[in-house]
Design a protein around this motif. Structure first.
Motif, PDB file in Angstrom:
ATOM      1  N   THR A 191     -22.702  24.006 -27.110  1.00  0.00           N
ATOM      2  CA  THR A 191     -24.233  23.571 -26.935  1.00  0.00           C
ATOM      3  C   THR A 191     -24.817  23.736 -25.388  1.00  0.00           C
ATOM      4  OG1 THR A 191     -24.261  22.851 -29.118  1.00  0.00           O
ATOM      5  CG2 THR A 191     -26.231  22.080 -27.944  1.00  0.00           C
ATOM      6  N   SER A 192     -24.062  22.964 -24.715  1.00  0.00           N
ATOM      7  CA  SER A 192     -24.710  22.715 -23.295  1.00  0.00           C
ATOM      8  C   SER A 192     -23.925  23.595 -22.186  1.00  0.00           C
ATOM      9  CB  SER A 192     -24.374  21.227 -22.868  1.00  0.00           C
ATOM     10  OG  SER A 192     -23.087  20.894 -22.903  1.00  0.00           O
ATOM     11  N   GLY A 237     -29.755  22.173 -19.930  1.00  0.00           N
ATOM     12  CA  GLY A 237     -30.069  21.023 -20.750  1.00  0.00           C
ATOM     13  C   GLY A 237     -30.834  21.701 -22.232  1.00  0.00           C
ATOM     14  N   ASP A 273     -30.357  23.487 -25.930  1.00  0.00           N
ATOM     15  CA  ASP A 273     -29.096  24.123 -26.914  1.00  0.00           C
ATOM     16  C   ASP A 273     -29.145  25.361 -26.905  1.00  0.00           C
ATOM     17  OD1 ASP A 273     -27.955  24.488 -29.076  1.00  0.00           O
ATOM     18  OD2 ASP A 273     -29.410  24.030 -30.718  1.00  0.00           O
ATOM     19  N   SER A 308     -30.999  26.803 -14.840  1.00  0.00           N
ATOM     20  CA  SER A 308     -29.493  26.179 -15.105  1.00  0.00           C
ATOM     21  C   SER A 308     -29.166  25.775 -13.922  1.00  0.00           C
ATOM     22  CB  SER A 308     -28.650  27.414 -15.426  1.00  0.00           C
ATOM     23  OG  SER A 308     -27.183  27.103 -15.145  1.00  0.00           O
TER      24      SER A 308
END
Length: 434
Positions: A30-31, A50, A52, A77
């Motif tokens: 997910t991260s 941060g 999903d 990112s």
């Protein structure tokens, strides 16, 4: 399935599509991981921090403009400094993928790189693979170390990051993703092969000889007809190939499917097209042993032709690579499917053929499918046949599940196979081989 076309899709759309594929294939969390594209204006589009990865949309993708201005609803990112460093160093490459897929992370934490000669196409697609020393994630130093590693070799497009993951570059996002998927397949194949025994790698001579043995003298025909039943087959093939990609049974760089149409005429997937993005118009018609003009059929077309010609009950064929099945193909270990009744009923005994047999032993291999529905070609693929495409795909799934079970069992204990007497009961009860 939405097709990637860099001429038509916005960079944010491309990134959202590819990160979704990576997440659903369980090659990131997910991260974890990040993807970027450098556009013609010098603006970098990149996944946000941060947010999903399983639900990203084009609206979530951030833009770091050439002047450093950040545009978008989130933060870019934290790894964007090393993306920027790579684009500066390799301006002709326009996409970067960084992720933490389990197979390549395994090599990352043992400080090694996968030997891509385990599978033929991996050598060409991935090229030589570098190894960058550790630095703090998100730091300028990390970007410098990765860029320095890429700079060591002009052909480096993939680098394992020490105790971190992998970073790959491509001419576009489809090119980078194909390299990413193929290198992860390569890594998992080696790991599964080591669980079973000792991996066998291809020599330069084997790879050169294999390319020489591919038949290239097929005649082509014009005036292709596309009646409704032919169009339906094209759609069925694309649907199955997309499904196989989504389930990890094919990847961008490899996977062939064909279906008998009329008599010994059939339709087959092309060569040189990424499997995730096949469309019905890409499928190649083979008629009277000739290939539809203007298209390149799968390199296995000669073998598929002979299988259909010699085996009237076979109406579909799939050849592909999965990490677990390739574990057997890369070691030569016997793939004994006498595990549960379904496995043996569907697959029976699975012979293995030497590397390159689908080009050099076409007659022998085609004849072998009279008695057995599956075969493994060492360091190459598994071939599965059936009376309908969905049934052939079912056999492929069963083969992959069986290989998974056997490899997972290897560290625990010895296989206790179904006995010969039990096999004979299955043969009679389910009319196997009749």
């Amino acid at each position: 399935m939405k097709k990637i076309d860099t001429r038509l899709m916005h960079p944010a759309e491309q990134i959202a599509l590819i990160i979704g594929r990576i997440y659903r294939r369980k090659m990131t969390t997910t991260s974890g991981g990040n993807i970027s594209i450098m556009d013609d204006n010098g603006d970098m589009w990149i996944t946000p921090a941060g947010i999903d990865k399983g639900s990203l949309t084009p609206a979530d993708i951030m833009c770091v403009k050439a002047d450093g201005t950040i545009v978008g609803p989130h933060r870019p990112s934290s790894e964007y400094p090393f993306h920027r460093a790579l684009y500066k160093m390799r301006p002709k490459l326009r996409s970067v993928i960084h992720a933490h897929p389990p197979g390549l992370v395994t090599f990352s934490i043992i400080h090694d790189v996968p030997d891509t000669s385990i599978i033929l196409q991996a050598r060409g697609i991935c090229g030589p693979v570098g190894f960058a020393p550790y630095a703090l994630p998100g730091s300028e130093l990390l970007g410098e170390k990765i860029a320095a590693e890429f700079e060591k070799h002009p052909d480096y497009k993939a680098v394992i990051m020490e105790n971190h993951g992998v970073v790959l570059m491509g001419e576009d996002i489809a090119d980078a993703f194909q390299r990413f998927e193929t290198l992860e397949l390569c890594a998992r194949t080696i790991l599964n092969a080591r669980t079973l025994g000792k991996p066998v790698y291809l020599s330069e001579e084997q790879m050169v000889e294999r390319e020489r043995s591919i038949r290239k003298d097929f005649m082509h025909f014009m005036d292709v007809e596309h009646p409704s039943d032919e169009r339906a087959i094209r759609t069925d093939i694309c649907n199955i190939v997309h499904r196989a990609c989504a389930q990890g049974l094919m990847c961008s760089s490899y996977g062939t499917a064909s279906v008998r149409w009329r008599g010994n005429d059939f339709l087959i997937t092309p060569s040189g097209k990424q499997r995730w993005d096949l469309e019905p118009d890409d499928i190649v018609q083979v008629k009277d042993g000739m290939i539809e003009a203007g298209k390149n059929a799968s390199r296995s077309v000669a073998l598929h032709f002979e299988i259909y010609r010699r085996n009237p009950k076979i109406n579909s064929i799939i050849s592909t690579q999965t990490p677990f099945l390739m574990g057997y193909a890369a070691t030569g270990m016997k793939f004994d499917v006498r595990t549960i009744p379904e496995s043996w009923i569907f697959l029976q005994d699975i012979p293995q053929y030497p590397f390159g047999s689908q080009y050099k032993q076409v007659d022998k291999m085609a004849e072998g499918f009279r008695k057995l529905p599956c075969a493994i070609i060492r360091n190459d693929s598994i071939i599965v046949t059936g009376d309908r495409l969905i049934n052939t795909f079912d056999k492929l799934e069963v083969a992959d599940f069986s290989a998974r079970s056997l490899i997972m069992a290897a560290p625990v204990g010895k296989l206790n196979p179904i006995t010969d007497e039990q096999i004979e009961d299955l043969r009679v009860a389910f009319h196997v081989g009749q």
